[in-house]
Write a protein that holds these residues in place. Structure first.
Motif, PDB file in Angstrom:
ATOM      1  N   LEU A 469     -73.891   1.333 -23.199  1.00 21.38           N
ATOM      2  CA  LEU A 469     -72.868   1.724 -24.320  1.00 21.38           C
ATOM      3  C   LEU A 469     -72.365   3.023 -25.150  1.00 21.38           C
ATOM      4  O   LEU A 469     -71.777   3.228 -25.905  1.00 21.38           O
ATOM      5  N   ALA A 470     -73.803   3.563 -25.571  1.00 23.06           N
ATOM      6  CA  ALA A 470     -74.336   4.924 -25.576  1.00 23.06           C
ATOM      7  C   ALA A 470     -72.797   6.334 -24.635  1.00 23.06           C
ATOM      8  O   ALA A 470     -72.999   7.266 -25.778  1.00 23.06           O
ATOM      9  N   ALA A 475     -66.060   7.420 -29.213  1.00 24.18           N
ATOM     10  CA  ALA A 475     -64.612   7.598 -28.282  1.00 24.18           C
ATOM     11  C   ALA A 475     -63.351   6.567 -28.926  1.00 24.18           C
ATOM     12  O   ALA A 475     -61.780   6.671 -28.396  1.00 24.18           O
ATOM     13  N   ASP A 476     -63.976   6.083 -29.824  1.00 25.39           N
ATOM     14  CA  ASP A 476     -62.920   4.617 -30.533  1.00 25.39           C
ATOM     15  C   ASP A 476     -64.277   4.005 -31.365  1.00 25.39           C
ATOM     16  O   ASP A 476     -65.048   3.431 -30.818  1.00 25.39           O
ATOM     17  N   ALA A 477     -63.141   4.178 -32.594  1.00 32.05           N
ATOM     18  CA  ALA A 477     -63.980   4.073 -33.997  1.00 32.05           C
ATOM     19  C   ALA A 477     -63.982   1.859 -34.327  1.00 32.05           C
ATOM     20  O   ALA A 477     -65.327   1.428 -34.647  1.00 32.05           O
ATOM     21  N   ARG A 478     -63.447   1.460 -33.140  1.00 29.34           N
ATOM     22  CA  ARG A 478     -63.634  -0.029 -33.058  1.00 29.34           C
ATOM     23  C   ARG A 478     -64.449  -0.104 -32.295  1.00 29.34           C
ATOM     24  O   ARG A 478     -65.591  -1.044 -32.451  1.00 29.34           O
ATOM     25  N   VAL A 483     -70.430  -2.320 -31.608  1.00 30.78           N
ATOM     26  CA  VAL A 483     -72.051  -2.001 -31.193  1.00 30.78           C
ATOM     27  C   VAL A 483     -72.482  -2.313 -32.239  1.00 30.78           C
ATOM     28  O   VAL A 483     -73.829  -2.012 -31.845  1.00 30.78           O
ATOM     29  N   THR A 484     -72.364  -1.443 -33.351  1.00 33.95           N
ATOM     30  CA  THR A 484     -73.085  -1.880 -34.505  1.00 33.95           C
ATOM     31  C   THR A 484     -73.153  -3.654 -35.181  1.00 33.95           C
ATOM     32  O   THR A 484     -74.102  -3.676 -34.740  1.00 33.95           O
ATOM     33  N   ARG A 485     -71.953  -3.909 -34.510  1.00 35.50           N
ATOM     34  CA  ARG A 485     -72.367  -5.291 -34.844  1.00 35.50           C
ATOM     35  C   ARG A 485     -72.995  -6.037 -33.897  1.00 35.50           C
ATOM     36  O   ARG A 485     -73.875  -6.588 -34.601  1.00 35.50           O
ATOM     37  N   LEU A 486     -73.236  -5.517 -32.714  1.00 34.90           N
ATOM     38  CA  LEU A 486     -74.501  -6.316 -31.540  1.00 34.90           C
ATOM     39  C   LEU A 486     -75.176  -5.226 -32.066  1.00 34.90           C
ATOM     40  O   LEU A 486     -76.825  -6.634 -31.512  1.00 34.90           O
ATOM     41  N   GLU A 487     -75.610  -5.026 -32.498  1.00 32.71           N
ATOM     42  CA  GLU A 487     -77.324  -3.932 -32.701  1.00 32.71           C
ATOM     43  C   GLU A 487     -77.607  -5.589 -34.356  1.00 32.71           C
ATOM     44  O   GLU A 487     -78.791  -5.692 -33.529  1.00 32.71           O
ATOM     45  N   GLY A 488     -76.675  -5.875 -34.524  1.00 33.17           N
ATOM     46  CA  GLY A 488     -76.808  -6.848 -35.387  1.00 33.17           C
ATOM     47  C   GLY A 488     -77.677  -7.987 -35.377  1.00 33.17           C
ATOM     48  O   GLY A 488     -78.289  -8.589 -35.616  1.00 33.17           O
TER      49      GLY A 488
END
Length: 560
Positions: A469-470, A475-478, A483-488
């Motif tokens: 994912l990194a 490349a895209d803010a959405r 990905v941040t939501r996924l980490e949580g």
């Protein structure tokens, strides 16, 4: 003929009376022949994942898959279903299944093109990618015969756990010759493999299996007694079977014909009357004194056979992606040749929105399939990072892509209106096929829980996923926000929320791949809808700013 009748006949252009109103207009021409490999996302993925050397063969296979002849084979193999013959005319037990000649035509091409186990004997990097790409193309004919080719492909890495068995069977399993019929395995030019895992009392919970394996005086040889619930393609030559040995649940190789030429006990009680997948026989075999060879250590049957499951799950993703692409092509063909309310369907804004939304889903599925195939290819060659990624991403892809299949095929069918609901269109067959792929090799819950199991027991899998994912970070803010939501979500993950977690994993992974590899029209629309929330609950709800023309021109080339 009366004078007035003659006048009516002349007025009708010479048609017999009663047919004057039967001019056929505003119906699309037959879709075949077409090129099933005429798919930009597929060809780009083939090259990107290291199998560009196979492109010429893939294009040739695509033209054959879309030919009128091959499309007719697929139709006939499903209209004329397999027939079980338990006994011959003299009363001898034979337990054979007869298939329509079209099934054998399909199988012969599939095996000859290396779509079964041939990649295991091919040292070229990308061989496993080339096989998956071939499946994405040849699967345009029909899905049922992909079952024995998939199981044969998946059997080889399992057999390698028992080198003396692999030495005998692997050269025949990796053969490109289709040699049907039950005969002594070593006297055939090529073999097919199946598997017998589940039983009626447990299904996916194979640890509850009651089939027993009793050791004989010969080391490594056992006799089995029990009943299997779903064993597809029963005319395969050998089967990998789970049974309870003295040391626990174990994996065994069961040949239909023994080395001395006699029939092994493999009593087919009945064939399943399935919703779809009608060309492929699925059976309930009974073992009673059935001779079997141990594969792997006693008590480690699940650990031994899991490699087979990893391979067949990849093929479930591939088959779902193939079905999406096939039905998208059919829908696109129809709307380009059908007019309503004063304009071609393809030129009407709402239909364009539906088609473009389907095209996004199809490209995301195809791109993920080829990425998974690339990971499998590199894992086989010793890449530990790719092996970890393959472990988690295949289960994620199996859950999500196969879940999207039924809704996708229903929407594609609807593009044809009432014509799509008629068997002659072929769309009902595709619609019936779609749910199988989310059930075979573990239903949605089984795969979602397998993802949790991998995350808990194999931390390297989570690292591999986030490393992937990194590659698209920034490349895209959405996508970054998802990905941040996924980490949580991973930190707070629970069994009850496993489906929501795996869905987010799948969408971020697909979004990452499209942001990196697809044109802006595709990547932006995907991220806006699947990740940004600007999407309804049905296909055809892309936002007003979506570049529908850019998406459709990429997805459906070749026709005006």
């Amino acid at each position: 003929m009366t004078t007035r009748a003659h006048e009516r006949y002349e007025e009708s252009g010479g048609r017999p009376e009663g047919y004057a109103t039967h001019d056929v207009t505003n119906q699309p021409p037959p879709p075949a022949p077409y090129d099933a490999s005429d798919d930009t996302a597929l060809l780009e993925g083939l090259r990107r994942e290291g199998a560009g050397w196979a492109e010429e063969d893939l294009r040739r296979l695509g033209r054959r898959a879309g030919s009128a002849e091959a499309q007719e084979w697929g139709d006939l193999a499903n209209r004329h279903e397999p027939v079980l013959r338990t006994h011959d005319r003299y009363g001898n037990r034979v337990d054979e299944v007869e298939y329509h000649p079209s099934w054998h035509h399909l199988m012969r091409v599939a095996i000859g093109e290396g779509l079964a186990a041939a990649p295991w004997a091919d040292g070229r990097p990308g061989a496993h990618v080339a096989r998956s790409a071939g499946g994405l193309v040849w699967g345009h004919t029909e899905a049922g015969h992909g079952c024995p080719t998939s199981m044969t492909y998946a059997a080889v890495p399992v057999l390698r756990r028992q080198p003396e068995l692999a030495k005998v069977y692997e050269p025949l399993l990796t053969s490109r010759e289709y040699d049907p019929g039950l005969r002594t395995p070593t006297q055939k030019r090529g073999l097919l493999a199946g598997m017998g895992m589940t039983e009626k009392q447990g299904g996916s919970d194979v640890r509850t299996n009651t089939t027993t394996a009793t050791p004989t005086a010969e080391a490594g040889v056992y006799t089995l007694r029990g009943h299997k619930w779903f064993t597809s393609a029963p005319m395969c030559d050998v089967f990998l079977v789970l049974a309870q040995a003295p040391g626990g649940l174990s994996c065994f190789l069961v040949p239909r014909v023994l080395p001395d030429g006699s029939r092994n006990t493999f009593r087919i009680q009945r064939l399943k009357d399935k919703l779809g997948n009608r060309s492929n026989a699925s059976s309930e075999p009974e073992f009673d004194g059935t001779v079997a060879w141990l594969v792997g250590p006693e008590g480690q049957g699940v650990k031994t056979i899991i490699e087979m499951v990893n391979c067949t799950r990849l093929d479930c993703v591939m088959s779902s992606a193939t079905l999406m692409r096939k039905t998208l092509v059919e829908a696109g063909h129809h709307v380009r040749h059908r007019s309503a309310f004063g304009a071609r369907l393809v030129d009407q804004p709402l239909m364009r929105n539906v088609l473009a939304d389907l095209a996004l889903e199809s490209e995301a599925a195809t791109t993920l399939t080829l990425r998974l195939a690339g990971a499998a290819d590199r894992a086989v060659r010793g890449d530990a990072g790719e092996a970890a990624f393959r472990r988690i991403a295949t289960a994620v892809g199996k859950y999500w892509v196969t879940k999207r299949g039924p809704a996708f095929t229903a929407e594609a069918l609807e593009c044809l209106g009432g014509n799509g609901y008629v068997e002659e269109s072929g769309m009902p067959r595709h619609y019936r096929e779609a749910p199988l792929l989310s059930i075979w090799e573990g239903s949605g819950n089984v795969n979602a829980l397998d993802v949790l199991r991998a995350l808990g027991r194999e931390p390297a899998t989570a690292h591999a996923l986030f490393d992937e994912l990194a590659l698209a970070r920034g490349a895209d803010a959405r996508l970054d926000a998802a990905v941040t939501r996924l980490e949580g979500a991973l930190a707070e993950g629970s069994e009850a929320g496993a489906r929501r977690l795996v869905e987010l994993m799948a969408l971020t992974l697909q979004g990452s791949l499209l942001v990196r590899h697809a044109p802006p029209a595709v990547a932006d629309a995907f991220c806006a809808t699947r990740l940004g929330g600007d999407w309804g609950h049905a296909f055809g709800t892309l936002p007003d700013g979506a570049d529908l023309t850019g998406i459709l021109d990429r997805a459906l080339p070749g026709e005006g």
